[in-house]
Scaffold this active site. Structure first.
Site, PDB file in Angstrom:
ATOM      1  N   PHE A  51       2.521   9.664   3.145  1.00  0.00           N
ATOM      2  CA  PHE A  51       2.756   9.608   4.585  1.00  0.00           C
ATOM      3  C   PHE A  51       3.067   8.200   5.076  1.00  0.00           C
ATOM      4  CE2 PHE A  51      -1.808   9.200   4.102  1.00  0.00           C
ATOM      5  CZ  PHE A  51      -2.104   8.113   4.913  1.00  0.00           C
ATOM      6  N   ASP A  52       2.804   7.178   4.271  1.00  0.00           N
ATOM      7  CA  ASP A  52       3.143   5.807   4.647  1.00  0.00           C
ATOM      8  C   ASP A  52       3.126   4.958   3.391  1.00  0.00           C
ATOM      9  OD1 ASP A  52       3.766   3.569   6.147  1.00  0.00           O
ATOM     10  OD2 ASP A  52       1.799   3.388   7.085  1.00  0.00           O
TER      11      ASP A  52
ATOM     12  N   ILE B  89      -7.512   1.370  10.559  1.00  0.00           N
ATOM     13  CA  ILE B  89      -8.568   2.378  10.522  1.00  0.00           C
ATOM     14  C   ILE B  89      -9.834   1.812   9.867  1.00  0.00           C
ATOM     15  CG2 ILE B  89      -6.996   4.366  10.590  1.00  0.00           C
ATOM     16  CD1 ILE B  89      -7.368   4.629   7.535  1.00  0.00           C
TER      17      ILE B  89
ATOM     18  N   TYR C 276      -8.056   9.044  10.595  1.00  0.00           N
ATOM     19  CA  TYR C 276      -7.386   9.457  11.833  1.00  0.00           C
ATOM     20  C   TYR C 276      -7.923  10.752  12.408  1.00  0.00           C
ATOM     21  CZ  TYR C 276      -3.887   6.111  10.202  1.00  0.00           C
ATOM     22  OH  TYR C 276      -3.245   4.993   9.769  1.00  0.00           O
TER      23      TYR C 276
ATOM     24  N   PHE D   4      -5.493   5.991  -0.515  1.00  0.00           N
ATOM     25  CA  PHE D   4      -4.617   4.822  -0.443  1.00  0.00           C
ATOM     26  C   PHE D   4      -4.735   4.001  -1.716  1.00  0.00           C
ATOM     27  CE2 PHE D   4      -5.142   5.490   4.119  1.00  0.00           C
ATOM     28  CZ  PHE D   4      -3.896   5.156   4.624  1.00  0.00           C
TER      29      PHE D   4
ATOM     30  N   TYR E  12       0.832  -1.206   0.000  1.00  0.00           N
ATOM     31  CA  TYR E  12       0.000   0.000   0.000  1.00  0.00           C
ATOM     32  C   TYR E  12       0.865   1.254   0.000  1.00  0.00           C
ATOM     33  CZ  TYR E  12       1.295   0.512   4.872  1.00  0.00           C
ATOM     34  OH  TYR E  12       2.012   0.660   6.022  1.00  0.00           O
TER      35      TYR E  12
END
Length: 150
Positions: A84-85, A102, A128, A141, A74
């Site tokens: 961010f990730d 989440i 979040y 995502f 992902y």
């Protein structure tokens, strides 16, 4: 003797930082998709307003359950295009339970089958929202469901 000890401490500190231990994690920026800023008109929407679009169809027929363990690749972006990730940037897929992530992931990954890659636009309330130190607002995502483990 004190000089040798300080040199050793310095050398160990440099080694730990070089190995990423104790250093802030930096995510390699992955170019965002062109539709990162807003949900496109042709995206599918669920009753909770989770939006998604299939990028690559899967070959499987089985869908994960809310408590399934899955292995995925992902990347996550904020709507301004900041990564961010990303398991992709780390070069290694991630495995976790869908009851440990989440709400947008728990709901969204259940729509997928093995081998499928899908883009999700997750509303803030399913991500979040209000959590300190976490990305805020709608998140985007790209998720590839590699394997359903349970």
């Amino acid at each position: 003797m004190r000089r040798i000890w300080l040199s050793g401490v310095f050398a160990i500190s440099v080694l730990l930082v070089a190995c990423g231990v104790g250093a802030p994690a930096e995510v390699r920026q992955i170019p965002p998709p062109p539709d990162v800023a807003a949900v496109p008109a042709d995206a599918l929407r669920t009753g909770t307003n989770l939006a998604s679009k299939v990028i690559t169809p899967g070959k499987g027929t089985r869908h994960p359950q809310p408590n399934s363990q899955v292995t995925v690749h992902y990347t996550g972006w904020t709507t301004d295009g900041r990564t961010f990730d990303s398991s992709v940037s780390r070069g290694e897929p991630s495995t976790f339970g869908l009851d440990e992530v989440i709400e947008g992931w728990t709901e969204g990954v259940q729509l997928m089958v093995e081998g499928e890659k899908r883009r999700f636009w997750i509303p803030a309330r399913m991500a979040y929202e209000g959590a300190p130190g976490k990305p805020q607002g709608m998140l985007v995502f790209d998720i590839e469901l590699i394997k359903i483990l349970s």
